[in-house]
Each structure stands twice: as C-alpha cells, then as structure tokens.
Design an enzyme around this catalytic site. Structure first.
Site, mmCIF file in Angstrom:
data_model
loop_
_atom_site.group_PDB
_atom_site.id
_atom_site.type_symbol
_atom_site.label_atom_id
_atom_site.label_comp_id
_atom_site.label_asym_id
_atom_site.label_seq_id
_atom_site.Cartn_x
_atom_site.Cartn_y
_atom_site.Cartn_z
ATOM 1 C CG LEU A 55 -15.073 20.882 -3.827
ATOM 2 C CD1 LEU A 55 -15.472 20.636 -5.276
ATOM 3 C CD2 LEU A 55 -13.763 21.640 -3.776
ATOM 4 C CG ASP A 56 -18.150 26.415 1.651
ATOM 5 O OD1 ASP A 56 -19.334 26.228 1.954
ATOM 6 O OD2 ASP A 56 -17.627 27.546 1.578
ATOM 7 C CE LYS A 57 -24.162 27.767 -3.164
ATOM 8 N NZ LYS A 57 -24.130 29.188 -3.552
#
Length: 650
Positions: free
Chosen positions: A344-346
C-alpha cells in the site's frame, strides 16, 4: 454442451509484466460467443424441435405406426431431424479436429439407434436439446445483466450554450459544456458541479448505498441519479472517457479475453471426453454390454465447467464493476484471487494526500492568528504541500494573503522571506539551527502520528510552531484489518521518512512499514517479494507508483489518482474508498472458489457416473438425466456471482 473444448498447449507465463498490456487475442475462442454460435438456432425453433422429438418419442413408446418389426421409422426420422444440430456440430468439430461432448453424444445416439433403442435415443435427444435451451437462457441472462449497464446512461442531455438551454443527444455534448440535470434525471457526463445543491445516488458507480450531497465544486459521475435539486455541471469527461465508460470497456474486454483458468477448463473438458470414450471402449471389451457402453458415453459431461467458467468470470467482473472496481480482464481477476501480499502506498492511497493543520503551538506569548499571518506571508509563493495547509488555515481565519518582498527557499529546510523590512523564517528545526534561533522553540513531535513540525519566526523572535499531518482515510484502518483477516500480508510503502511511515503503519495495523523509498525502490521491493514466491498486489495513486504497479502481479490504482497510475494498473478502484479493494479481493476469491467447485463436482459426478454405468447400474435414460442435471447445476452455480436485478438495474 454447446462449448467446444479443445486440447490446447498450456498458456505462456502470463506473469511477465512486460507482455501483459495486450489486447484480447482474436484467434482465441470465446466460450460465450461459441455458445451463441452453436445455439442450434433461435429459441422458438428449438422449442418446436423439442416438442417434435417428445411427440415422436411418445409415438414410438405406444407403437403408433411400426410397419417394420425391428425398425422404427418414426424413431429414426425423428432422431435424425431432432438430433441434426448435434450431428452437425459434431461433424464440424471433426473437421476442426476438436474433441467435444457433441461428438461423444453423437456416437452414443447412433449406437442406440443401431441396437434398436429408438425410444431411448429420442429421449436422450430431447434431454440434450432442452439442456441447450436452458443453458442458453442462463448464459444469456448473465450477458444481459452485464449489458444492462448501458441503461444507466441517458440518451439525451440538457446543455446551456450561448445563453440558450438546448436538449441534445448525449454524444453531442462537448467538454466544457454546462450540463443541466433536473431532479430524478441521470447525469450524462463526468464533471464538476457549477451550481445548485442536491443528493446524488452513486450506487451504480461506487456501490455506495446512501446518496451523497453535491454542491459547487464537487465531482459527479455519468450514470448516477440526481435525486432532489437541479444541478449545473461542467462536462469534463464524455462517453468512454467517463468512469462509467471505463466500466463498460472493462466488461467488454473481459468478455473477449480468457483467463488461464478458463483455458484449463477447456482442456479439462477435452480430457473428460477422451476419458468417457476410453471408459466406454473398456466397458464394451469387458462386458460386451452395449447399453452399459452407451450409458458410459452419455453420463460424462464437461459442459458445466466449459460454459460455467467464463460465466463465473464474467459475473465476477460485472459484480466488481457494480461495487466500484474496474477489473481489466479475466487474467487479472484470477491473479487477484491468488494474491497473498498487498503493498500500500501511503500518500493519496491510505491518506487524503492533502496535509492539514493539527495544532498551532504558541511560543513567547504569540497567538494563533499572529503565527498563521507570518507563516502565510512566507508560504505565499511556496509550492510545498505543507504551504497549502497554512494558506488554507489563513483563509479560514480571514487573514489577507499578501506576497513577500523577497523569497528564498532551501530544499528540505524551509523558506526565508522579507516583508516590510522584517525577516520571516518558516521551516524545519534544521533551518532554525542554521540561523542560530534555538531558544524558546516549542517541543518537537518527533514525527509521532506522521506529524511535521513547521517553526515560525518573525523579526528575530520565535512565534511558535505549526503541526501539520496528512490525515488517514477513515475507512483505511478497517480495510487493512479486513485484509489481514483474509490472511493477506499488508505492507506500507512510502517516500516519507521512516519515522512518519512507521507511525502511520502503527495506526493502520499493517504488518510492515517501509519509508524513504524512491519510485524505483518501490518497484525493486515488489520484484524482491515476487522472487520469493509471493503473489503481490500493489495499490497506489501517483506517477511515482507506476513502476511498482507494473512490476506487481496485480497493479491496483485509486480512481482519484493520476492518469499514469490508472493506465499502469490492472484494476482501478473508482474513487478512493479502500473498502472497495477488500470487496474486490473477496469477489475474486469467491469466483475462484466457484470455479473450483465446478471442477471438483464435475470430476466426482463423471467418475461415479461412469463407474455406475460401466457396472450396469445406469441405463441410457438415467445417464442422460444425470448428465443434463449436473451440467445445469454447475452452470447455475456460476450465476451466483452475477449482479442481481436490484444491483444491475438500479
């Protein structure tokens, strides 16, 4: 029974990401299309044919006209006429060197006629024809459920041009037109609300049950319903460029493409035909019982998996589309079902991507308004994301935004400006240390909770600090928890500092949080996990996520992200709701489970049926009944994924 399974070579390695941006191969057979092609004519004609065969069977049973002692003229003529579609398809498959259920059924029917089982041959023919009609209705329902998507788009639109209000065809709307949507009307474009206030039902696009309030500046989707007040909308995307258009395009592509498991179903169907014929030969050699031999050929059926597999895939992609996710093909649906690790990218994925002020801390007695005033002057010419949060707070406090006289920016530290002869400093602790201004500074948060400390000084005095943080999306924590309950490993990847990333990771409950990554390092991280045998899904929204999206087994882009991210991805989540990701993963797993149920069920039924027939426990009529009912059961099992009437017709 209408599909035509063939013995094919195993599919090439479809996980090579550099080769996956392909269009559907026109040379590959389309099972749904094959069903229509081999549907043996229109439905009314088929019903007439079935009635004819049934009446002929009754005539043979009651021996209404039998001029020859051992040959039934009615039986032979009715079997040839009724079974013509089956014989024709079997002949075509012999020419194409395909091994199909039609071919094995033709052998069984001709054998039954040869030994004088005229009534049996007619009943089997009626069973097969009835199964074809029922299968066609079932698969047709599946296609109609998907095609009902088209009903969501209005055919006309009301626009304002040159001061006039005109009603025109939807395909004549131009980008930039002002579209007027009355209460109860469907919105024909993706765009931004210019005027009016209303509640819009977006269930068809995002899957959200409750209507959302829309006012000036809010985005709206084509195909959604304006419920209360009139809206004026600036058209931004039209036709296939709209979110709705992309959904239709994805479903159309899915109908034409074939997942590896679909090809496996075709091969398995072909193998089962060989198995049935081989078992029949062995049965005849050992028992010399022609009826048992015919029963063996009849009872084995692989049509449930050959037709049920593409139907399940089509239904899953359609259901995902109704729930708010665009899956670009069956290949990616299958890959989703196998995912065991989600990266997951933030920023912009788990957070809103728009930093907001959490707290203003005073130093030396200065108030919030004085701190924000000084900071807004310094940040007026800055393009840093944190500057936008400061300027937004200044606007909330009705503080006039003014430009500094001189502006200097030091990357990684902050800004130094001059305004009316006074120097203003706004930035990190290192900027203040460099200027020898460490006395009286508020205590640092040390990045706890992803907070960034912005210090402010004016005319040689420290005014205070501003704590700014990117806010986590409210559904993100629940989505991560749901993925972990599904047995998925969750990893947070970010370009932010490790302290900030670790704090966000703790709040979210992910298994691992890695910060300080450049785009190529994210892609490298994906490659490392795949080299260890992990099936990886990467979720991102920005240009910097594109390399990792391409490198992953499945790239998933947020619909609110950049065009580059959406083009690089295999799955697009409409909007930014991570709960849609969980639902999509669940649909993919459910689809895989249904297909496996059909596989195992077909093998079990065929194995038991062939065994019972070989030992004389099944006559041809009972064998035909088992064949037809099992086939329809597996096809109906696949329809469980199709969007229901309430979903597809909202």
């Amino acid at each position: 029974m209408s599909s035509s399974p063939t013995i094919e070579k195993p599919p090439s390695n479809t996980s090579e990401r550099g080769k996956r941006r392909d269009s559907p191969d026109p040379k590959e057979p389309d099972l749904c299309a094959e069903h229509e092609e081999h549907g043996h004519g229109g439905e009314p004609a088929e019903l007439v044919r079935i009635a004819f065969v049934a009446l002929a069977a009754a005539a043979v049973w009651f021996r209404l006209w039998e001029p020859f002692p051992h040959i039934s003229v009615i039986g032979i003529v009715a079997a040839l006429i009724g079974g013509y579609p089956i014989f024709k398809e079997a002949f075509e498959n012999i020419i194409e060197r395909k091994m199909t259920m039609e071919l094995s059924m033709t052998i069984a029917l001709l054998a039954a006629l040869a030994i004088g089982e005229f009534f049996t041959a007619l009943v089997i023919t009626a069973f097969v024809l009835a199964a074809e009609v029922l299968e066609g209705l079932t698969v047709g329902r599946g296609r109609r459920a998907i095609q009902s998507l088209l009903d969501f788009l209005p055919r006309t639109a009301t626009v304002r041009r040159n001061g006039e209000v005109l009603e025109i065809a939807s395909d004549q709307v131009n980008v930039g037109d002002t579209v007027i949507v009355k209460p109860g009307g469907r919105i024909p474009v993706d765009g931004i609300v210019l005027g009016g206030r209303s509640f819009v039902e977006q269930a068809a696009i995002t899957g959200e049950a409750m209507p959302l309030e829309k006012a000036s500046g809010d985005g709206v989707y084509a195909g959604t319903i304006n419920q209360s007040g009139a809206l004026e909308i600036a058209a931004q995307k039209l036709g296939r460029d709209t979110t709705f258009g992309r959904i239709i395009e994805a479903v159309e592509r899915a109908e034409k493409s074939r997942a590896p498991i679909q090809k496996t179903a075709d091969r398995l169907a072909g193998y089962l035909v060989y198995f049935a014929l081989g078992a029949a030969v062995l049965t005849f050699i050992l028992t010399h019982n022609v009826r048992s031999t015919i029963s063996v050929v009849i009872v084995a059926g692989a049509c449930g998996i050959a037709a049920g597999t593409p139907l399940a895939i089509l239904g899953a992609i359609g259901r995902a589309a109704h729930q708010g996710a665009i899956i670009k093909g069956g290949l990616y649906l299958e890959a989703l079902a196998a995912v065991d690790t989600v990266l997951l990218d933030k920023t912009g994925t788990l957070t809103f991507g728009t930093p907001q002020i959490q707290e203003v801390i005073s130093a030396n007695g200065f108030g919030e308004r004085q701190i924000i005033t000084a900071a807004s002057i310094a940040e007026r010419k800055s393009e840093h994301p944190l500057a936008k949060a400061v300027l937004a707070r200044a606007t909330e406090l009705a503080i006039p935004l003014v430009d500094p006289d001189q502006f200097s920016y030091t990357p990684g530290r902050g800004v130094r400006v001059s305004y009316e002869g006074e120097e203003i400093l706004v930035g990190s602790l290192s900027l203040f240390v460099a200027h020898g201004m460490t006395k009286g500074l508020p205590v640092s948060s040390d990045g706890a909770g992803g907070v960034s400390d912005v210090y402010v000084a004016r005319a040689g005095q420290v005014l205070g600090s501003i704590r700014i943080a990117d806010v986590l999306r409210p559904e993100a924590k629940n989505a991560v928890a749901a993925m972990r309950q599904m047995g998925l490993r969750t990893v947070l990847l970010s370009g932010d500092a490790q302290a900030v990333t670790s704090s966000a990771g703790r709040d979210l409950g992910v298994d691992e949080a890695v910060g300080g990554l450049l785009p190529e390092q994210k892609a490298k991280r994906v490659a490392e996990l795949r080299s260890k045998g992990r099936n990886v899904a990467m979720v991102g929204d920005g240009i910097n996520d594109a390399p990792a999206l391409v490198e992953a087994n499945v790239g998933i882009a947020m619909g609110s992200g950049t065009d580059v991210a959406r083009e690089s991805a295999d799955v697009i989540l409409i909007g930014s709701d991570l709960s849609k990701l969980v639902e999509t993963l669940q649909v993919a797993r459910r689809c895989h489970g249904i297909i496996m149920q059909n596989f195992v069920g077909t093998l079990v039924v065929d194995s038991i049926g062939v065994g019972m027939a070989a030992f004389g426990f099944l006559n041809p009529l009972l064998a035909a009944f088992i064949h037809v009912t099992s086939e329809l059961a597996f096809i109906l099992n696949s329809t469980r994924l199709l969007p229901r009437g309430a979903e597809s017709g909202r």
